[in-house]
Scaffold this active site. Structure first.
Site, mmCIF file in Angstrom:
data_model
loop_
_atom_site.group_PDB
_atom_site.id
_atom_site.type_symbol
_atom_site.label_atom_id
_atom_site.label_comp_id
_atom_site.label_asym_id
_atom_site.label_seq_id
_atom_site.Cartn_x
_atom_site.Cartn_y
_atom_site.Cartn_z
ATOM 1 N N GLU A 6 -6.762 -7.332 -1.413
ATOM 2 C CA GLU A 6 -7.482 -7.187 -0.144
ATOM 3 C C GLU A 6 -8.925 -6.779 -0.409
ATOM 4 O O GLU A 6 -9.213 -5.596 -0.647
ATOM 5 C CB GLU A 6 -6.814 -6.150 0.770
ATOM 6 C CG GLU A 6 -5.470 -6.582 1.331
ATOM 7 C CD GLU A 6 -4.932 -5.607 2.371
ATOM 8 O OE1 GLU A 6 -5.730 -4.785 2.893
ATOM 9 O OE2 GLU A 6 -3.717 -5.664 2.653
ATOM 10 N N GLU A 10 0.825 -1.213 0.000
ATOM 11 C CA GLU A 10 0.000 0.000 0.000
ATOM 12 C C GLU A 10 0.862 1.266 0.000
ATOM 13 O O GLU A 10 0.628 2.195 0.780
ATOM 14 C CB GLU A 10 -0.952 -0.015 1.202
ATOM 15 C CG GLU A 10 -1.925 -1.180 1.179
ATOM 16 C CD GLU A 10 -2.951 -1.135 2.290
ATOM 17 O OE1 GLU A 10 -4.095 -1.526 2.057
ATOM 18 O OE2 GLU A 10 -2.590 -0.707 3.412
#
Length: 730
Positions: free
Chosen positions: A254, A185
């Site tokens: 995710e 991320e």
């Protein structure tokens, strides 16, 4: 010589394959624009996150088998650097951190693995998974084009990759690992850091590919992931996501199955109808890899919870709950979704969708190639159902739903039509009784004598503790003249203490004077309260408490914790007295920690008092111990700590984690599955402690005389603590 017929030989080979799992069967893993390609075959892959340190090794096989039975192909896990290298060059791969054992268990069950090495993980994990000692490497700056950080990161990456290679765990060697992840991320940081961020991303990708794992690498939430690294999506919805190159597959690393909880917050629950709708939308838009974050959330044992203020429970409203029990209807409804998607796999992987309108909010995504055809009929209207006509047939679509037709005719699954009964959770008495409680009050009378650090001014907490303890004492004194007005019935002076976080208990001359707390959104706070002073020297002892270190944010390693001031005493005859730049003494941790009272071998270091003889029940900074026998049965166990305040708990020397009866403040209205989901939409637990029950793994228990220790910061009633069994029933 014994001979075998061909059918018997085939059967024997099948049994041998099942016994060995994937072991010894080398796989080639590559990708094209449609999907990952395993041994020349495109695959739709359903994955789920299970983090090995958030459960115990004896739970792993059961969790992974339940994942497989739920229709998963892949288990995804982070690798937790600070758990594996707690100090430079000293490694830990034992117990819950036995990564090799976990990956081999995945292999034995017959699933693939996605290894997210990072090594930054976020994950609501303490310090984002990076070791605190890393912060003190000279010249370091985290997650940027910084040579000390890159050198340390590369060293850990090489360590993990070589360990996997030595055990032949990459698919290219016959192991289960088909994917690896570098960084995590990083998109927001990359944009904020500009050229330095871009240079770091390029370096990280090149370094990872150079490790020669034989499997593809991914970067999630990183739009400019350089070739051949695949950029992937994280979020509640990823149907609008496209990879940065037309020859890369559309991957969702995710898919958030729920959300984390923080002390003082409510429980967030994501309706399975919406989660299934999000996954089906992703697949109908050409997605081929979906990972549920989390499929089993587990427990933040010890001091591993980050945030700060993240709860010990990391349940995440996942299909398998914190204790390893199946949560219905989420588990069963998703299993039916996976079965429907797999029926469509030939069509999905051999063609691109043709999209046609069936109404204002209704669409048909049709995948057709030769004899195979699959259709996804969607209704994105969040309020109204629709009756649509597709290929001369009529279909009823509930609001915010997708129907899946594996043969373009028969509707085998609709994301909003849940057929699985809802399970009910019960916490029932285990009938295991605690033997008599004994108590010991943390000694604060001689703190300054034991202090090893004395200096002018206030120090940042983690710079002193290096996260060896949640606790740091700040101590100073103030002299009060016998002529002070406050000593003749005047108004009490007020002490003001400004803290960068996360919690604070104030003691004046050994007496508790009050507490103050921050929150995850606002770590800093100020304590303001009246204090009792006497003529002569008054000892001020401030216990600063960390409740997990930050795990996300630009250069969070530079964020402060602890008391940095000002510290002011107001209401004296002289007016306001600034104590900030006085001489302060520091003591890391609690005396009970230093004496190892949590251990059966260290318990004899002090004289314990029977709880019945304690002068008061609500005593701050008190240790409590007892013994209990393990309950019969196999049901998961938990401690009910509703009667306590805030502190930590250990069983047989193993840390269950932090506890805190901080009551949830939120808006717990009725929740509709339809419409865009965000965590505040579906809340529960308002007006109740955010976490009341704390998981006690059965594998940590002996048949008899298990040693339970509690450190209570605020004061609680240990006589009301109970050990309960968790049951899940339809």
């Amino acid at each position: 010589m014994r001979t075998f017929s061909v059918p018997k030989l085939q059967a024997l080979l099948v049994l041998l394959y099942l016994f060995l799992g994937f072991e010894g069967v080398r796989c080639s893993v590559s990708y094209d624009r449609k999907s990952l390609i395993i041994n020349g075959q495109r695959r739709i892959l359903i994955s789920g996150s299970i983090h090995y340190p958030r459960s115990t090794p004896d739970m792993w096989e059961d969790l992974i088998r339940k994942a497989k039975d739920g229709g998963l192909d892949v288990i995804e896990t982070y690798v937790f650097w600070n758990g594996h290298e707690p100090s430079p060059g000293n490694y830990n791969f034992d117990g819950r951190y036995d990564l090799v054992r976990f990956i081999k268990t995945v292999q034995q069950v017959g699933l693939y693995a996605h290894l997210r090495i990072g090594p930054y993980v976020c994950a609501e994990w303490n310090f984002g998974g990076l070791p605190v000692w890393l912060k003190y490497v000279p010249g370091i700056s985290f997650r940027t084009d910084n040579e000390p950080f890159k050198a340390a990161m590369q060293g850990f990456m090489q360590k993990i990759v070589q360990m996997m290679k030595d055990e032949r765990l990459f698919a290219s060697q016959g192991g289960p690992i088909i994917l690896a992840q570098i960084e995590n991320e990083y998109g927001p940081e990359s944009k904020a850091l500009g050229a330095a961020g871009h240079a770091y991303v390029s370096w990280a990708a090149k370094m990872a590919v150079g490790l020669d794992t034989g499997v593809p690498w991914v970067m999630c939430k990183e739009d400019d992931a350089p070739d051949p690294v695949i950029n992937a999506c994280n979020g509640f919805y990823c149907d609008t996501f496209s990879p940065n190159k037309p020859y890369k597959p559309k991957m969702w690393t995710e898919a958030w199955s729920g959300w984390f909880t923080e002390f003082g917050g409510t429980i967030y629950e994501r309706p399975v109808e919406d989660l299934a709708f999000a996954v089906a939308r992703f697949i109908q838009m050409g997605g081929s890899f979906v990972n549920y974050y989390m499929y089993h959330g587990g427990t933040n044992f010890g001091r591993t919870a980050g945030g700060p203020f993240i709860t010990t429970s990391y349940d995440y409203d996942a299909p398998i709950d914190e204790y390893g029990l199946i949560r219905q209807p989420k588990y069963g409804h998703l299993k039916e979704l996976h079965q429907a998607i797999k029926q469509c796999e030939p069509a999905l992987l051999s063609s691109d969708p043709t999209i046609t309108s069936l109404g204002t909010y209704q669409r048909a995504h049709v995948f057709s190639s030769g004899p195979v055809c699959a259709a996804f009929l969607s209704n994105s209207n969040s309020k109204s159902a629709a009756r649509v006509t597709f290929r001369s047939r009529h279909y009823n679509l509930p609001p915010w739903s997708i129907s899946i037709l594996p043969d373009c005719k028969n509707d085998v699954f609709n994301t909003a039509k849940v057929k699985v009964p809802t399970s009910q959770t019960q916490m029932l008495s285990s009938n295991s009784l605690f033997l008599s409680w004994e108590t010991y009050d943390e000694d604060i009378s001689s703190l300054e004598e034991a202090s090893r650090i004395t200096a002018v001014g206030l120090f940042e907490q983690i710079n002193i503790t290096r996260d060896s303890s949640d606790y740091l004492w700040y101590m100073t004194s103030v002299d009060i003249s016998s002529s002070e007005s406050l000593l003749r019935g005047g108004r009490k002076p007020t002490l003001s203490v400004q803290s960068a976080g996360h919690a604070l208990h104030v003691f004046i001359n050994g007496q508790f004077s009050g507490s103050a707390f921050g929150t995850r959104e606002s770590r800093g706070f100020t304590f303001n309260g009246p204090v009792n002073l006497r003529a002569g020297t008054n000892r001020i002892a401030l216990l600063s408490i960390a409740v997990g270190l930050p795990n996300v944010g630009l250069h969070y390693e530079t964020w402060n914790t602890g008391i940095l001031g000002p510290v002011l005493l107001d209401g004296l005859d002289e007016g306001k007295k600034d104590l900030t730049w006085q001489k302060w003494s520091y003591q890391v941790g609690l005396k009970g920690e230093m004496m190892n009272l949590i251990s059966p071998t260290g318990v004899s270091a002090v004289d314990w008092l029977p709880e019945s003889l304690a002068t008061q029940t609500q005593r701050p900074l008190s240790w409590h111990k007892t013994y209990f026998d393990a309950p019969e049965g196999e049901e998961p166990l938990a401690l009910d700590l509703r009667s306590m305040g805030k502190g930590q708990v250990w069983v047989n020397g193993q840390s269950i984690g932090r506890y805190w009866m901080n009551f949830a403040n939120g808006k717990c209205d009725s929740c509709s599955y339809s419409g865009t989901f965000r965590p505040p939409k579906c809340q529960s637990g308002c007006g109740q402690p955010t976490q009341r029950w704390y998981h006690v793994p059965r594998s940590w228990l002996k048949p008899t005389r298990n040693f339970l220790v509690i450190f209570e910061e605020l004061g609680g009633d240990v006589s009301q603590i109970s050990l309960v069994k968790r049951l899940m029933s339809a």
